[in-house]
Design a protein around this motif. Structure first.
Motif, PDB file in Angstrom:
ATOM      1  N   VAL A 259       0.862  -1.187   0.000  1.00 13.51           N
ATOM      2  CA  VAL A 259       0.000   0.000   0.000  1.00 13.51           C
ATOM      3  C   VAL A 259       0.895   1.232   0.000  1.00 13.51           C
ATOM      4  O   VAL A 259       1.696   1.421   0.917  1.00 13.51           O
ATOM      5  CB  VAL A 259      -0.901   0.003   1.247  1.00 13.51           C
TER       6      VAL A 259
ATOM      7  N   ASN B  54       3.173  -6.694   0.941  1.00 14.54           N
ATOM      8  CA  ASN B  54       2.506  -6.252   2.172  1.00 14.54           C
ATOM      9  C   ASN B  54       3.278  -5.178   2.923  1.00 14.54           C
ATOM     10  O   ASN B  54       3.262  -5.129   4.159  1.00 14.54           O
ATOM     11  CB  ASN B  54       2.208  -7.455   3.082  1.00 14.54           C
TER      12      ASN B  54
ATOM     13  N   CYS C   1       4.055  -0.946   3.554  1.00 11.61           N
ATOM     14  CA  CYS C   1       3.292   0.311   3.610  1.00 11.61           C
ATOM     15  C   CYS C   1       4.255   1.480   3.477  1.00 11.61           C
ATOM     16  O   CYS C   1       5.180   1.593   4.278  1.00 11.61           O
ATOM     17  CB  CYS C   1       2.613   0.483   4.972  1.00 11.61           C
TER      18      CYS C   1
ATOM     19  N   MET D 238       7.709  -0.908   6.670  1.00 13.06           N
ATOM     20  CA  MET D 238       6.784   0.170   7.018  1.00 13.06           C
ATOM     21  C   MET D 238       7.557   1.482   7.001  1.00 13.06           C
ATOM     22  O   MET D 238       8.526   1.634   7.752  1.00 13.06           O
ATOM     23  CB  MET D 238       6.211  -0.104   8.416  1.00 13.06           C
TER      24      MET D 238
ATOM     25  N   THR E  42      -6.047  -3.554   4.974  1.00 16.98           N
ATOM     26  CA  THR E  42      -6.395  -3.996   6.332  1.00 16.98           C
ATOM     27  C   THR E  42      -7.470  -5.076   6.279  1.00 16.98           C
ATOM     28  O   THR E  42      -8.358  -5.048   5.429  1.00 16.98           O
ATOM     29  CB  THR E  42      -6.795  -2.787   7.191  1.00 16.98           C
TER      30      THR E  42
ATOM     31  N   ASN F  75      -2.725  -2.265   6.034  1.00 19.35           N
ATOM     32  CA  ASN F  75      -2.181  -3.623   6.235  1.00 19.35           C
ATOM     33  C   ASN F  75      -2.201  -4.076   7.688  1.00 19.35           C
ATOM     34  O   ASN F  75      -1.315  -4.796   8.152  1.00 19.35           O
ATOM     35  CB  ASN F  75      -0.766  -3.731   5.644  1.00 19.35           C
ATOM     36  N   SER F  76      -3.223  -3.655   8.419  1.00 22.14           N
ATOM     37  CA  SER F  76      -3.424  -4.118   9.792  1.00 22.14           C
ATOM     38  C   SER F  76      -4.345  -5.331   9.803  1.00 22.14           C
ATOM     39  O   SER F  76      -5.007  -5.645   8.808  1.00 22.14           O
ATOM     40  CB  SER F  76      -4.057  -2.997  10.627  1.00 22.14           C
ATOM     41  N   CYS F  77      -4.346  -6.036  10.937  1.00 18.16           N
ATOM     42  CA  CYS F  77      -5.230  -7.195  11.121  1.00 18.16           C
ATOM     43  C   CYS F  77      -5.952  -7.060  12.460  1.00 18.16           C
ATOM     44  O   CYS F  77      -5.286  -6.947  13.496  1.00 18.16           O
ATOM     45  CB  CYS F  77      -4.424  -8.489  11.208  1.00 18.16           C
TER      46      CYS F  77
ATOM     47  N   MET G 279      -0.082  -1.645  10.026  1.00 16.96           N
ATOM     48  CA  MET G 279       0.477  -2.939  10.428  1.00 16.96           C
ATOM     49  C   MET G 279       0.268  -3.255  11.901  1.00 16.96           C
ATOM     50  O   MET G 279       1.099  -3.918  12.519  1.00 16.96           O
ATOM     51  CB  MET G 279       1.976  -2.991  10.116  1.00 16.96           C
TER      52      MET G 279
ATOM     53  N   ALA H 182      -3.874 -13.791   8.295  1.00 17.19           N
ATOM     54  CA  ALA H 182      -4.039 -12.652   7.392  1.00 17.19           C
ATOM     55  C   ALA H 182      -2.746 -11.874   7.203  1.00 17.19           C
ATOM     56  O   ALA H 182      -1.873 -11.845   8.076  1.00 17.19           O
ATOM     57  CB  ALA H 182      -5.120 -11.732   7.942  1.00 17.19           C
ATOM     58  N   ASN H 183      -2.627 -11.233   6.051  1.00 20.58           N
ATOM     59  CA  ASN H 183      -1.523 -10.319   5.731  1.00 20.58           C
ATOM     60  C   ASN H 183      -0.139 -10.923   5.965  1.00 20.58           C
ATOM     61  O   ASN H 183       0.794 -10.220   6.363  1.00 20.58           O
ATOM     62  CB  ASN H 183      -1.689  -8.999   6.507  1.00 20.58           C
TER      63      ASN H 183
ATOM     64  N   ASP I   7      -1.371 -14.441  11.842  1.00 19.08           N
ATOM     65  CA  ASP I   7      -1.318 -13.251  10.992  1.00 19.08           C
ATOM     66  C   ASP I   7       0.098 -12.683  10.890  1.00 19.08           C
ATOM     67  O   ASP I   7       0.891 -12.750  11.824  1.00 19.08           O
ATOM     68  CB  ASP I   7      -2.166 -12.123  11.592  1.00 19.08           C
ATOM     69  N   MET I   8       0.356 -12.047   9.758  1.00 17.16           N
ATOM     70  CA  MET I   8       1.573 -11.248   9.571  1.00 17.16           C
ATOM     71  C   MET I   8       2.848 -12.054   9.758  1.00 17.16           C
ATOM     72  O   MET I   8       3.863 -11.520  10.205  1.00 17.16           O
ATOM     73  CB  MET I   8       1.587 -10.057  10.529  1.00 17.16           C
TER      74      MET I   8
END
Lengths: 348, 348, 348
Positions: free
Chosen positions: A179, A214, A216, A238, B178, B214-216, B236, C213-214, C235-236
């Motif tokens: 993103v 993934n 940012c 990030m 996200t 890109n958060s969860c 994130m 996720a992600n 996740d992540m």
């Protein structure tokens, strides 16, 4: 694993512009590691120090340094920097083909400035005023925001999101899920809670930049977040608002750069390095894995932070239990030193 | 960088409800920082302590505290909290326009409850039973799962994924990439391997929440994961299942909150703070960058953990080599103290 | 929070293959925690040690160990491993239904090998040569690259991206935003900057794998990145190129595995563990939260690294200020010890 392209040895040598020895007609079905390459595969030895490994390799052909060419039993390509030659050769065998299909019928393109040679994937969305230059590939499901520019020959893999007001240079590669241009984290406290500071800057990315999946890259608050040319960022990077990253800097996965930090050129950040906001890092700095940079660094050197080395959990618990008492321990040692001096003086 | 909107000074002052001095007709082409703003731009001085910087600024107009208004050579807007006034002004100059186009023809909307004033972007998917309230904007490529609710005037930027059974409040902003409502990480060990625990809770998010890219935010196991109103989460952020986050809490990028942790109101977590599962953090706690919260915190205070400060890698290696011997060192100092006492007693 | 399915107690017991006591006709509207379950809900007590909590529960029915069944006032299902039985029961009450709608008209399917029982969501893209086996669900907005295979009954939630040359086994679950097969981070330095090493391997994932996720699973450089069967990743998670992860290994959120690391079977990595590249971790290793594994681990044990425990920031500053002097402190203690010995010898 996709099948690699097949190429004759002479073709590879010729495309790399390098001399070869042996049977140029040898058909190579791909590149492999030294220990697993078969007689129809190309491999390489990057460091002449390991020349003794050559005799155990079944590779059909090898990329080697001139100083070890005599040790190669089969065919070889000779390169002063065999690792770099291997990197260039990898492009030749890559079966991934950039699509050249123009605009997919399911893509939604409100922009007028999509070059005729660009490819826009299925279900991609290009908003009004965006510019997609020649030879660009915009993958399926990507969204490019209003007025943003994607420079010539850049490749956005599937499901990349680019907000409005973003400029990406030439020959960049952006991986899926990334993103670019989301709002920086700017809020002012108020009696009614956090008041959002609208992020009025954009993102400006140079040429030949690669950004992993993934990640940012946030837009700036009042000016652009800036990423120089030749920068390579691994997955899950990030980058906060207003950050500046100099040309040629490399970051392994999971680095986190807080707002308004300024990172020099040709720095290398190992995995998951953190950089706090508003500091400056000189050109050529190296940071080891998981370091947290909490102050500006003026000199090119290798820096580290982080805690205890890995140990069994039991021992680690003992160690970390002592850590909060470290200041006290230090003072106790100082006291001991004074007492010893007194004792020695008394006894003299 | 997108061009900001243009507004007359008097319009800005009037929209902020603040007094001004100077030429109200001055056309401002945007907001900029104090040192880079030009004569057609607005800037601000948040801290009167730095009033001496005003004389070097070329800003056409400034937002300042009443106590420094006399130092301003040009026009100004006078605010008791200039930073907050700047935050409010940033909204006025933001060129980003929320789309008001209704449902894009390529969107796939199985839900009946999409408000007539909502905007659904290209290739977005709204599943059956979802509720999209008035003034919502669902960006291109977003997916909103079955039965989920997006509250009035909330904005989902492109490519956000909302699973089923999620409730998002009013006036929220969710950034691209996200994922809200993915399964929490629940598995029971068994002789045949990990047995998935289906995550039967949902996610409940209050009003005025902003969540970065890109958060969860995972769904709860048996009840909802809960995020209070006015919470702001940077890119994130990872929020595990059953977590509760109190109103007004702020987290900088990369924070990771493990399952069933309960975080109070108005806490501030700096970048990449970790919180282990099943602990409780009081209201008003502050955590510095990269701290790992491994126990409950009952009192509002600033807490930290983490290792050595940044140093040159060579020195850091020496230091961390000693760390596993810290417990031993502590005991050796205790022994020395006893020995010294013995010596002193003997000599008395 | 979505409403759970409703099932009679006898149905649940029968589907779990477990004995029950009490009114089998009891209609259960879902599963809840022991303290919040109502008379129409099922709950469970995983540890007989807490049997005293049973008397305060209003749950209509309980899953319990045979040794505590006598304490249950209402109905119960009896299981040797109540937690595992609860995990299995959670699947029965889950209201999430896998879609069985075939290929959505807005999906773009260039592949011929999509099984008739597979479901392809709205705006998903399946590229040429991909194989989607029986019973698969590909969520809205997913992209499956050329020649990749998704094994039978696997579920890709919305907006997952799978590159070309990826193989995913049977009965896997991949959560939204996850990217599988992006390029590993391989670049050779050159006089003209970083030369990309095209990543010619793929990704190979076993059966019954769940990925949160992600996350990012990068493709290999010359061979596949490999994830064994029964692996669960939260996740992540970031998995670099050429990594191998053994069967049954579990990683909590935010773990980062650098390239070419080899992790054994049945390991458990707590949240945000980092593993540096090119090392090997034995089967059965446990790593505590935020540890950084910087060397190979040959024996199954629990390991940790990381810094100071959490303390008030003031104390933490004092402690960490001392840390760079730890080596010096160690030497000063050695000096003190020698001096004391000298004093003692002198006084003897």
């Amino acid at each position: 694993m996709a099948r690699q392209k097949a190429l004759r040895l002479k073709t590879v040598a010729s495309m790399l512009g390098l001399p070869m020895e042996g049977d140029g007609e040898l058909l190579l079905n791909g590149i492999s590691t030294l220990d697993s390459a078969g007689p129809d595969e190309l491999s390489f030895l990057s460091n002449p120090k390991y020349r003794k490994l050559l005799k155990d390799s079944n590779a059909g052909a090898l990329i080697v340094h001139p100083s070890v060419a005599e040790d190669v039993r089969g065919a070889c390509i000779i390169a002063d920097d065999p690792y770099l030659a291997f990197a260039r050769a990898s492009a030749l065998f890559d079966p991934f083909e950039r699509p050249r299909d123009g605009i997919h019928p399911t893509a939604v393109v409100a922009a007028e400035a999509v070059h005729a040679t660009a490819s826009i994937g299925a279900n991609a969305v290009i908003e009004v005023g965006a510019v997609i230059e020649e030879g660009c590939v915009i993958g399926p499901g990507c969204v490019v925001g209003a007025g943003s520019t994607i420079g010539a020959h850049s490749l956005l893999h599937a499901n990349v999101t680019v907000y409005h007001g973003v400029s990406i240079g030439r020959a960049c590669v952006i991986h899926s899920g990334t993103v670019i241009g989301a709002d920086g984290f700017g809020f002012a406290p108020s009696a009614e809670g956090w008041q959002k500071i609208h992020q009025l800057g954009g993102v400006s990315i140079g040429d030949n930049v690669e950004i992993g999946a993934n990640s940012c890259i946030d837009r700036g608050a009042l000016k652009d977040t800036r990423i120089g040319s030749g920068v390579i960022l691994d997955d899950m990077t990030m980058v906060g608002h207003n950050v500046e990253i100099g040309d040629g800097t490399a970051m392994a996965a999971g680095c986190q750069i807080a707002g308004s930090a300024k990172i020099g050129k040709n720095c290398t950040l190992a995995g998951n390095v953190g950089v706090v906001g508003h500091i400056t890092i000189a050109d050529g700095v190296h940071l080891t894995a998981r370091s947290l940079v909490s102050k500006s660094l003026d000199a090119a050197a290798s820096y580290s932070s982080g805690g205890t080395p890995l140990m069994e959990t039991r021992q680690w618990r003992k160690t970390t239990a002592r850590l909060p008492k470290l200041d006290e321990l230090y003072r106790r040692v100082q006291t001991l030193e004074k007492m010893i001096r007194t004792i020695q003086e008394d006894s003299n």
